[in-house]
Design a protein around this motif. Structure first.
Motif, PDB file in Angstrom:
ATOM      1  N   PRO A  34     -40.550  -2.212  -3.715  1.00 42.73           N
ATOM      2  CA  PRO A  34     -40.366  -1.007  -4.530  1.00 42.73           C
ATOM      3  C   PRO A  34     -39.555  -1.228  -5.802  1.00 42.73           C
ATOM      4  CG  PRO A  34     -39.008  -0.935  -2.559  1.00 42.73           C
ATOM      5  CD  PRO A  34     -39.916  -2.102  -2.405  1.00 42.73           C
ATOM      6  N   TYR A  53     -30.818   1.418   0.180  1.00 42.69           N
ATOM      7  CA  TYR A  53     -31.988   1.892   0.916  1.00 42.69           C
ATOM      8  C   TYR A  53     -32.199   1.133   2.227  1.00 42.69           C
ATOM      9  CZ  TYR A  53     -33.323   4.577  -3.207  1.00 42.69           C
ATOM     10  OH  TYR A  53     -33.351   5.495  -4.248  1.00 42.69           O
ATOM     11  N   SER A  78     -37.607   9.082  -1.328  1.00 37.14           N
ATOM     12  CA  SER A  78     -38.633   8.379  -2.088  1.00 37.14           C
ATOM     13  C   SER A  78     -37.974   7.359  -3.004  1.00 37.14           C
ATOM     14  CB  SER A  78     -39.449   9.373  -2.923  1.00 37.14           C
ATOM     15  OG  SER A  78     -40.310   8.693  -3.817  1.00 37.14           O
ATOM     16  N   TYR A  79     -38.619   6.193  -3.158  1.00 40.41           N
ATOM     17  CA  TYR A  79     -38.094   5.166  -4.041  1.00 40.41           C
ATOM     18  C   TYR A  79     -38.507   5.402  -5.492  1.00 40.41           C
ATOM     19  CZ  TYR A  79     -37.527   2.726   0.416  1.00 40.41           C
ATOM     20  OH  TYR A  79     -37.179   2.394   1.701  1.00 40.41           O
ATOM     21  N   ILE A  80     -39.569   6.180  -5.689  1.00 41.95           N
ATOM     22  CA  ILE A  80     -40.058   6.443  -7.044  1.00 41.95           C
ATOM     23  C   ILE A  80     -39.470   7.731  -7.588  1.00 41.95           C
ATOM     24  CG2 ILE A  80     -42.109   6.821  -8.473  1.00 41.95           C
ATOM     25  CD1 ILE A  80     -43.727   5.312  -6.423  1.00 41.95           C
ATOM     26  N   GLY A 266     -47.702   5.845  -4.303  1.00 39.35           N
ATOM     27  CA  GLY A 266     -46.801   5.138  -3.402  1.00 39.35           C
ATOM     28  C   GLY A 266     -47.272   3.728  -3.114  1.00 39.35           C
ATOM     29  N   ASN A 269     -46.748   1.475  -6.273  1.00 42.50           N
ATOM     30  CA  ASN A 269     -45.341   1.196  -6.557  1.00 42.50           C
ATOM     31  C   ASN A 269     -44.567   0.717  -5.334  1.00 42.50           C
ATOM     32  OD1 ASN A 269     -44.888   2.311  -9.491  1.00 42.50           O
ATOM     33  ND2 ASN A 269     -46.121   3.855  -8.443  1.00 42.50           N
ATOM     34  N   ARG A 270     -45.285   0.460  -4.226  1.00 43.49           N
ATOM     35  CA  ARG A 270     -44.659  -0.001  -2.988  1.00 43.49           C
ATOM     36  C   ARG A 270     -43.560   0.958  -2.525  1.00 43.49           C
ATOM     37  NH1 ARG A 270     -48.583  -2.413  -3.593  1.00 43.49           N
ATOM     38  NH2 ARG A 270     -48.972  -4.649  -3.344  1.00 43.49           N
ATOM     39  N   ASP A 271     -43.811   2.237  -2.688  1.00 46.78           N
ATOM     40  CA  ASP A 271     -42.877   3.241  -2.180  1.00 46.78           C
ATOM     41  C   ASP A 271     -43.162   3.412  -0.691  1.00 46.78           C
ATOM     42  OD1 ASP A 271     -41.254   5.404  -1.634  1.00 46.78           O
ATOM     43  OD2 ASP A 271     -41.729   6.456  -3.490  1.00 46.78           O
ATOM     44  N   TYR A 272     -42.489   2.619   0.126  1.00 47.92           N
ATOM     45  CA  TYR A 272     -42.789   2.554   1.548  1.00 47.92           C
ATOM     46  C   TYR A 272     -42.741   3.922   2.232  1.00 47.92           C
ATOM     47  CZ  TYR A 272     -41.826  -2.436   0.824  1.00 47.92           C
ATOM     48  OH  TYR A 272     -41.836  -3.717   0.365  1.00 47.92           O
TER      49      TYR A 272
END
Length: 307
Positions: A34, A53, A78-80, A266, A269-272
């Motif tokens: 992310p 995180y 969320s990471y984004i 997601g 952007n690798r937002d797991y």
């Protein structure tokens, strides 16, 4: 019936567990992360983000922690979308996706059953060939082609409807995305209805009903339709789950703030946590609608009963 429902709900727990487990590890094993940007972050900043995180912990520990939080409905941040939890994002976007998907499902189901029935009653006629040609086209042409074409013709050239955005949620804003989202499913429903209706009209009990002099409307609606709807009902569960949880393509084309686009964003952007939240949402919808379909089966076909 109650025992059947309880058994299906109990079986949903291991199903969700398997879906969450597979999705969790697939996302972690995918290349990138992310916070892997085109311009790399300073090592100290990256270390602080990973610690904030909990991504610096062993993978098995992250997995157990995620399961523990997910049981309580906490899917993490969320990471984004900074300062937003996954539950908040889904809560914002889901009403738009459900409303759009409901209209698209009704459009596909009612329209597909009607034209499929008409094609079956006029088998091998011009109407039958026309319906099947349109249905085949609807299945093969993707909605990312249908959407821009409809927008170009009815939005830009004719100026009959807006070209995008949710607006005030009125009919003029929703008609193009509803048609774009529901047209492929309408084609599938039409093909399923036609095939099962043709088969049903040639069964012995339909011949008997006609021999007794029953009107054509009664024969078709009361007797043939119940059996013809069984394949339609079988397809209804995955179709409803897909439509009601949003379409990333349709929502992106018409700039609708639903949850469908979250999955693609997601994944890119690798937002797991964002991907996991949308996967769990779709899985829940599929399980619920499969249960509804099984109940409808028992109502449509007397031979299918759940003790």
């Amino acid at each position: 019936m109650l025992n059947f429902v309880l058994r299906r709900l109990a079986s949903a727990v291991p199903t969700l567990f398997i879906v969450v487990t597979i999705s969790f590890f697939l996302m972690r094993f995918a290349p990138g992360g992310p916070f892997n940007l085109e311009r790399p972050l300073p090592p100290a900043t990256m270390e602080n983000l990973m610690r904030a995180y909990h991504l610096d912990q062993p993978l098995w520990n992250q997995y157990l922690q995620y399961l523990k939080n997910a049981v309580t409905g906490d899917f993490g941040p969320s990471y984004i979308y900074k300062d937003n939890t996954i539950a908040e994002l889904i809560g914002k976007g889901l009403p738009y996706s459900v409303e759009l998907g409901t209209y698209a499902l009704l459009f596909a189901l009612i329209g597909g059953v009607l034209i499929g029935t008409l094609a079956a009653l006029r088998q091998n006629s011009f109407l039958d060939f026309l319906v099947m040609s349109v249905a085949t086209t609807g299945v093969t042409v993707p909605n990312f082609v249908v959407g821009p074409i409809l927008t170009l013709i009815f939005g830009l050239m004719l100026s009959w409807v807006p070209t995008g955005s949710w607006g005030d949620g009125s009919f003029k804003f929703l008609i193009l995305p509803v048609i774009t989202l529901g047209l492929p499913q309408l084609a599938v429903f039409a093909r399923l209805t036609r095939g099962s209706m043709i088969e049903g009209l040639h069964t012995d009990h339909i011949r008997t009903a006609r021999a007794y002099g029953l009107p054509q409307r009664v024969v078709v609606v009361t007797h043939a339709m119940r059996g013809a709807l069984l394949p339609v009902v079988s397809y209804l569960a995955p179709c409803a789950a897909a439509l009601l949880t949003g379409s990333a393509v349709v929502e992106s084309i018409f700039t609708i703030p639903g949850v469908g686009r979250y999955f693609v964003l997601g994944a890119i952007n690798r937002d797991y946590t964002l991907v996991m939240g949308t996967v769990v949402l779709v899985a829940i919808f599929v399980i619920v609608f499969n249960l509804v379909v099984d109940i409808l089966y028992g109502l449509l076909d007397p031979r299918v009963r759940h003790d």
